[in-house]
Each structure stands twice: as structure tokens, then as C-alpha cells.
Design a protein around this motif. Structure first.
Motif, short mmCIF file in Angstrom:
data_model
loop_
_atom_site.label_atom_id
_atom_site.label_comp_id
_atom_site.label_asym_id
_atom_site.label_seq_id
_atom_site.Cartn_x
_atom_site.Cartn_y
_atom_site.Cartn_z
N SER A 64 34.44 -65.97 -80.98
CA SER A 64 34.96 -65.63 -82.25
C SER A 64 35.37 -67.17 -83.04
O SER A 64 35.89 -67.11 -84.14
N VAL A 65 34.40 -68.13 -82.73
CA VAL A 65 34.75 -69.26 -83.59
C VAL A 65 33.91 -68.79 -85.00
O VAL A 65 33.83 -70.10 -85.66
N THR A 71 35.01 -68.41 -88.13
CA THR A 71 35.55 -69.29 -89.09
C THR A 71 34.83 -69.90 -89.33
O THR A 71 34.86 -70.61 -91.08
N TYR A 72 33.18 -70.15 -88.94
CA TYR A 72 32.15 -70.77 -89.76
C TYR A 72 31.24 -69.89 -91.57
O TYR A 72 30.75 -70.42 -92.15
N SER A 92 37.20 -69.48 -94.16
CA SER A 92 37.93 -70.18 -92.71
C SER A 92 39.64 -70.29 -93.98
O SER A 92 39.51 -70.34 -94.91
N GLN A 93 41.14 -70.27 -92.98
CA GLN A 93 42.05 -69.44 -94.03
C GLN A 93 42.33 -71.26 -94.06
O GLN A 93 42.73 -72.26 -92.38
N GLU A 94 42.62 -71.60 -95.30
CA GLU A 94 43.22 -73.32 -94.86
C GLU A 94 44.50 -73.40 -95.86
O GLU A 94 44.74 -72.70 -96.49
N TRP A 133 41.24 -69.21 -98.77
CA TRP A 133 40.51 -68.46 -97.99
C TRP A 133 39.24 -68.99 -98.67
O TRP A 133 39.07 -69.51 -99.92
N GLY A 152 32.73 -71.39 -95.48
CA GLY A 152 33.07 -71.66 -93.88
C GLY A 152 31.46 -72.70 -93.98
O GLY A 152 30.68 -72.17 -95.68
N SER A 205 32.26 -77.67 -83.18
CA SER A 205 32.56 -76.97 -82.45
C SER A 205 31.88 -76.95 -80.64
O SER A 205 32.31 -75.91 -80.26
#
Lengths: 243, 331
Positions: free
Chosen positions: B42-43, B46-47, B50-52, B115, B118, B296
């Protein structure tokens, strides 16, 4: 038109061969000269020296008065005036028949596309192959390919045409169609130097016949003289072997 | 004589292939479970993206004068204590300030989500960028080198030969170091004497890769040119074409078709070799992956993803070349 003076040529690889020894000959405008002789006699080398595909070691060669062995001569300009037809056709396989004939017109003669196209169509009709204009060379028979090659050379409007065994790679039934085109050219007054084994062509079309052996010109004369009453023993032996 | 197999044997061995493949993968998964590696696929997304959360902060102290919509955004105007007005714009997602609020410098007026690409995506883009530049320069070098290799001019021939032997005889890693440490030191110091602008590390990487690839392309081009029958050159020259024209119109186009398959192999190598550029601080895919791993600890997932991304690149390239070959073959 063509003036060859005391030309010598030696090949060093794979072993030393005197390809041409003291070759001297003058060819006039409109003349058809057929060069015959046994294989390895230097016929092709002689022909290839005339448009500088081979460089003569010694002697001088004039095409229309221009010394082609002079370093200041632009050989590309001379070659555009001297058409050449090869034994193995050497058509450009990645170009269609039409493009084969028109490419050098545009690139060398700088003709506009339309002008080149018209000339191409005229020439393809002349050699009887206009219906194959958009076909690639691989799809043509040997005879057809050779006729395209002749059209390609003629497209430059050359003053001289050189033929290097143009029918030797052809199946027998296709030789006639190529010789017919060459006969038409001869009738129209083209200056031609033809290396060939076609004695019938020599007898019928040639103004003069050159017989070469071991890199030398043994004999030059009219076809009648050559075929009926040759002066040299070497010529007699050669003729007795082939006729 | 080719080995003949019965239908039964063929069925047996094709099944074996899938069975063996299955056990290899199952064995690997089992092994990781033994060392209690916790898979966290799942990580990985995000690479890529990713939402910031972005915070819009006031830079001055004062009072919120007005909050009004401005297209998709909202404009917040603050009247400073000294009479200055400052206006801020933020997407109308979450406006924290209200009209009349007293604001101190540094207070958050609004927040919104954005967005961001990553690490892996950035690295992938960098790898593609470096590879494309290096391929283009490599082709140019290779064509020049290949023509040089068979030139009648001894200087051209020897230069091309020296280039090829020098580059093919030394490791790419060493070449990259030489370009980066020696090349950049020289160039940057020379430039700094006359105005001080620096060439970014990226370009040393591109140059190292391009020059390396160019040497191999040189040999590929040379063999391609030599494979074209000499009669083609003679026909072109006897029509009055110059050396250059016969290369351009007759020899090169034909050689290109034969060159294409080995060229594709070379460019696939180049894409893979670009992974070495991480050592000179170019954050391409491999380096980006390593950075992602350090934050990570999902090393298994990320390195597999990294490998898969290279596969996507190389496979796409080889499909593209197959397409080109087909297109050229029919014409």
C-alpha cells in the motif's frame, strides 16, 4: 569524345595482377564500341577507368577533352555525363522504379520534381516498363531490372553510355529485351562502350570491336574485319573457342 | 538436426514451466514469511503520487478585510496595521479565516490538498529524460563515428578507432566518475573564472552515457554500412552523386534497416545503464528507489516496482523498434 592514352593499372590485392598495360584508344562521338575478350582480360577494368570507378595508375584519360585523372577535375560532373549500366543491375532496393530513375535527376541535376517525373515517365516508356513505375526492384525480373537501370542512367542525359556485361546475369530469354533497348540507343546516335559476350550484338551494332587479352588491346577493327579476317593469332584462337 | 518432441512431451514440459515458476514464487513468498517480512504494497502508490496539505499563511499582522470568491479560488484580503493591504488566494476547500478576524503573521488562513508527484515517478521521469538525451546524442556520435571508421581519411579513421577502443575498453562506472569528477571540476572551475555558471550534474551523466553508447553505435553503424553491397555505392557515384549524397540517399537508408535490431539492444542497455548515474547525484529511478526505501523500509516492494518500471521502459522500446522494423520492411 573519349581519348585513352597509355593507361596502366595494377591490382595488388589479393595478388599482383597487371589489369591494364599500355591501353590506348580513341572513341568518337556517336560510335558504338564493343569490347570483347576472355575473362580476366581487363575489359571491365578498362570500362571502369573511363568513369573513374577505378583509378588508372599511369597514362591519361580525356572525356570530352577533360582530363579525368587530373586532381582539379570535379569527377562527379564527369560521371553525370557518363552513364553506366552494371552486370548486377545495382538498382536501389529501397526505392521504387520511379524513384530509382528520378532520384539522381533531383539530387545531381537539381531538376524540379515535376520535370524529373516527366523525364522518368518518358524513359520508362522508352524501355517499355512504364506499368511497373511504382513497384520495388525486387518484384521485377532480371531483364526488367536491367531496363530500369538503363533508364536510370539515361535520366542524367549522358553523352556517353558504358555497359559492363549488361546481359551476363540474365536468364537467356531476357537477354533479347535488354539488347533491343541498347540497339535503339545505338540507332539514336548514343556514344556507347559495351563490354559483352554477345557476339551477335557486336556483329550487328558495333562500329568497332576491341579485342583485349591479358590487360592489352590486341586488336581494334570493324566487326567484319574482326569476325571474318582477324589479324592476330590470339584473336583467332578466341573466336574459334566461342563461335 | 532439431530435436523432435511428441505432443505428450510438449504438454508435459509446458505444464512444467508453469509449475516450476509457481513454486519459485511460492518459495520466495514462504521464505519472506519465515523472516517475518511484512509486505506493505500500500505504500508503493504514495511514491508515485501523494497528496500534500498546503497551508496558506499570512505574512503580515492585521485584520481580515474581505473573503470573496475569485473563480475557483477564494481571495482573502488582509488590511495590515500600518494600512498596507495584502491579498492571498487559495482554492475554496477549507478557509480557516473569517472576515473581521485578527491575524498575526504566520497564521494559517486556509489549507488545501494538492497532488504531488512521488519519488518513484520523479525518478522514472529523470531516467526517461536522461535516456532520451543520451540516445539522441549517441546516435549522432555513432553515425559520425561509423562513417569515420570506414573513411578514406586516415585522421577520421584513427580518431573513430581510438574513440571506440578507449570507450569500449573501460568500465562505464569509471567513465562516469571521470566525467563527473574530472570533467566537472575542470569545466566548472574554468567557467567560474569567467562568470561562474555551473553545468548541472545531469549533463555530465548524459554525456557519459551518450559517449559510451556512441562507441557501440559506431561499430553497429560501421558494420551496417559495410554490409551494403559496394555496387550500390558504385551505382550512386556513377550517376554523379557525391560521396555524401550516396551515403545520405542510398547507403544510410539501407543500412538503417539492418542496424535497427542491434541498435534497439544497445538502447535497452543504455536505459539499464542509466541506473549507474545515481552515484553522481542524479536522482534517476534507482537512486529514487533507494531514497524511498530509506524512508519507508518497504525495500522488497519498492525494488520490485523499480525493476518492473525498467521492464516497462525497455519492453516499450523494443515494441516500438519492432513496429519500426515492420514499417520499414514493407516499404
Amino acid at each position: 569524345m573519349i581519348d585513352v592514352q597509355n593507361v596502366h593499372k595494377i591490382f595488388y590485392a589479393p595478388h599482383e595482377i597487371k589489369a591494364l598495360t599500355d591501353v590506348t584508344v580513341k572513341i568518337d562521338a556517336g560510335e558504338v564500341v564493343v569490347v570483347i575478350g576472355p575473362s580476366g582480360s581487363g575489359k571491365s577494368t578498362f570500362l571502369r577507368c573511363l568513369n573513374h570507378l577505378e583509378t588508372a595508375d599511369q597514362g591519361r584519360i580525356f572525356i570530352e577533352g577533360v582530363d579525368i585523372l587530373d586532381h582539379n577535375t570535379n569527377i562527379d560532373e564527369i560521371r553525370a555525363e557518363v552513364g553506366m549500366v552494371f552486370q548486377s543491375f545495382n538498382l536501389f532496393p529501397h526505392k521504387t522504379v520511379k524513384e530509382n530513375v528520378s532520384l539522381a535527376q533531383r539530387v545531381v541535376r537539381k531538376r524540379a520534381t515535376q520535370e524529373a517525373q516527366q523525364r522518368t515517365e518518358t524513359l520508362l516508356t522508352k524501355v517499355g516498363i512504364e506499368e511497373k513505375a511504382n513497384v520495388y526492384p525486387a518484384q521485377l525480373s532480371g531483364g526488367q531490372q536491367q531496363r530500369v537501370a538503363i533508364a536510370r542512367a539515361l535520366a542524367m542525359d549522358p553523352k556517353i553510355m558504358l555497359f559492363d556485361e549488361p546481359t551476363s546475369a540474365l536468364d537467356p530469354e531476357m537477354i533479347g529485351e535488354v539488347l533491343d533497348v541498347m540497339k535503339t540507343l545505338a540507332r539514336e546516335g548514343m556514344t556507347m562502350v559495351v563490354v559483352t559476350h554477345e557476339m551477335g550484338f557486336a556483329r550487328e551494332v558495333a562500329d568497332r570491336v576491341i579485342f583485349m587479352d591479358a590487360g592489352r588491346i590486341v586488336e581494334i577493327g570493324t566487326p567484319e574485319h574482326f569476325f571474318t579476317d582477324p589479324s592476330h593469332d590470339r584473336t583467332k584462337i578466341f573466336l574459334s573457342q566461342i563461335l | 538436426m532439431e530435436e523432435q518432441l511428441t505432443k505428450k512431451q510438449i504438454r508435459f514440459w509446458s505444464t512444467s514451466y508453469f509449475v516450476i515458476l509457481f513454486f519459485l514464487i511460492a518459495g520466495f513468498v514462504l521464505a519472506t514469511s519465515q523472516i517475518s517480512y511484512s509486505w506493505r504494497w500500500s505504500v508503493v502508490p504514495t511514491y508515485f503520487f501523494s497528496q500534500e496539505t498546503i497551508e496558506v499563511k499570512s505574512e503580515i499582522e492585521g485584520e481580515v478585510l474581505s473573503i470573496e470568491p475569485a473563480g475557483k479560488n477564494t481571495r482573502i484580503v488582509i488590511k495590515g496595521d500600518d494600512g498596507n493591504r495584502e491579498s492571498y488566494e487559495a482554492p475554496t476547500e477549507e478557509i480557516l479565516a473569517a472576515e473581521g478576524d485578527l491575524i498575526f503573521a504566520g497564521d494559517t488562513l486556509a489549507t488545501y490538498q494538492e497532488w504531488r508527484p512521488g519519488l518513484l515517478l520523479l525518478g522514472l521521469m529523470m531516467t526517461i529524460k536522461v535516456s532520451i538525451y543520451a540516445i539522441i546524442i549517441g546516435i549522432l556520435l555513432g553515425i559520425i563515428g561509423g562513417i569515420g571508421r570506414i573513411s578514406a581519411n586516415p585522421a577520421a579513421r584513427w580518431f573513430a578507432y581510438t574513440y571506440v577502443e578507449l570507450i569500449r575498453g573501460t568500465p562505464l562506472l569509471v567513465q562516469i566518475f571521470i566525467w563527473y569528477y574530472i570533467g566537472s571540476t575542470l569545466v566548472n572551475q574554468l567557467f567560474s573564472q569567467y562568470g561562474g555558471f555551473e553545468i548541472p550534474a545531469l549533463w555530465y551523466g548524459v554525456i557519459a552515457l551518450a559517449i559510451f553508447t556512441g562507441a557501440y553505435v559506431t561499430e553497429i553503424v560501421r558494420s551496417g554500412l559495410q554490409s551494403i553491397n559496394v555496387g550500390q555505392t558504385e551505382a550512386a557515384r556513377s550517376l554523379g552523386m557525391t560521396h555524401f549524397q550516396s551515403l545520405r540517399y542510398i547507403i544510410m537508408p539501407q543500412a538503417m534497416r539492418r542496424i535497427l535490431p542491434p541498435l534497439a539492444g544497445q538502447f535497452i542497455s543504455l536505459i539499464k545503464d542509466s541506473s549507474l548515474l545515481g552515484i553522481i547525484a542524479i536522482r534517476e529511478l534507482t537512486k529514487a528507489t533507494r531514497e524511498a526505501v530509506t524512508t519507508s523500509f518497504a525495500s522488497f516492494e519498492l525494488f520490485f516496482t523499480c525493476a518492473a518500471l525498467y521492464l516497462v521502459l525497455t519492453f516499450t522500446l523494443s515494441l516500438f523498434v519492432q513496429y519500426l522494423e515492420r514499417r520499414m520492411g514493407t516499404s
